[in-house]
Design a protein around this motif. Structure first.
Motif, short mmCIF file in Angstrom:
data_model
loop_
_atom_site.label_atom_id
_atom_site.label_comp_id
_atom_site.label_asym_id
_atom_site.label_seq_id
_atom_site.Cartn_x
_atom_site.Cartn_y
_atom_site.Cartn_z
N GLU A 5 0.85 -1.18 0.00
CA GLU A 5 0.00 0.00 0.00
C GLU A 5 0.89 1.24 0.00
N VAL A 6 0.62 2.13 -0.95
CA VAL A 6 1.37 3.37 -1.08
C VAL A 6 0.38 4.51 -1.09
N VAL A 7 0.66 5.54 -0.30
CA VAL A 7 -0.19 6.72 -0.27
C VAL A 7 0.52 7.83 -1.03
N ILE A 8 -0.15 8.38 -2.04
CA ILE A 8 0.40 9.46 -2.84
C ILE A 8 -0.28 10.76 -2.42
N GLU A 12 2.65 16.74 -1.21
CA GLU A 12 4.04 16.30 -1.07
C GLU A 12 4.75 16.32 -2.42
N ILE A 13 4.04 15.92 -3.47
CA ILE A 13 4.61 15.97 -4.82
C ILE A 13 4.94 17.41 -5.19
N ALA A 14 4.02 18.34 -4.92
CA ALA A 14 4.23 19.74 -5.24
C ALA A 14 5.46 20.28 -4.50
N GLU A 15 5.60 19.93 -3.23
CA GLU A 15 6.75 20.38 -2.45
C GLU A 15 8.05 19.81 -3.02
N ASP A 38 -0.71 17.39 -9.98
CA ASP A 38 -1.89 16.71 -10.56
C ASP A 38 -1.51 15.90 -11.79
N ILE A 39 -0.65 16.46 -12.64
CA ILE A 39 -0.20 15.75 -13.84
C ILE A 39 0.57 14.50 -13.45
N THR A 40 1.43 14.61 -12.45
CA THR A 40 2.20 13.46 -11.98
C THR A 40 1.28 12.36 -11.46
N PHE A 41 0.27 12.76 -10.68
CA PHE A 41 -0.70 11.80 -10.15
C PHE A 41 -1.43 11.10 -11.29
N LEU A 44 0.79 8.52 -12.98
CA LEU A 44 0.90 7.28 -12.20
C LEU A 44 -0.36 6.42 -12.34
N LEU A 45 -1.52 7.06 -12.41
CA LEU A 45 -2.76 6.33 -12.64
C LEU A 45 -2.78 5.67 -14.01
N GLN A 46 -2.42 6.44 -15.04
CA GLN A 46 -2.44 5.91 -16.42
C GLN A 46 -1.48 4.75 -16.60
#
Length: 57
Positions: A5-8, A12-15, A38-41, A44-46
């Motif tokens: 389990e990984v929480v994104i 944190e990505i923005a920082e 948002d683009i990074t998230f 990762l989904l795609q």
């Protein structure tokens, strides 16, 4: 293959992007950082690296 389990956290990505871009001489705005996170998230989904789970309150 074992599932973990990984929480994104997009904040944190923005920082992370802010610090990395600042080291390279770029000073992004808060809005730009939010878009990058948002683009990074979405990336990762795609790529099926993560699954989005919506928490029910």
């Amino acid at each position: 293959m074992k599932e973990i389990e990984v929480v994104i956290d997009t904040e944190e990505i923005a920082e992370f992007f802010f610090h990395e871009l600042a080291k390279r001489g770029y000073v992004p705005t808060e809005g730009e950082l939010d878009e990058l996170a948002d683009i990074t998230f979405e990336y990762l989904l795609q790529k099926c690296i993560i699954d989005e789970e919506i928490e029910e309150d």
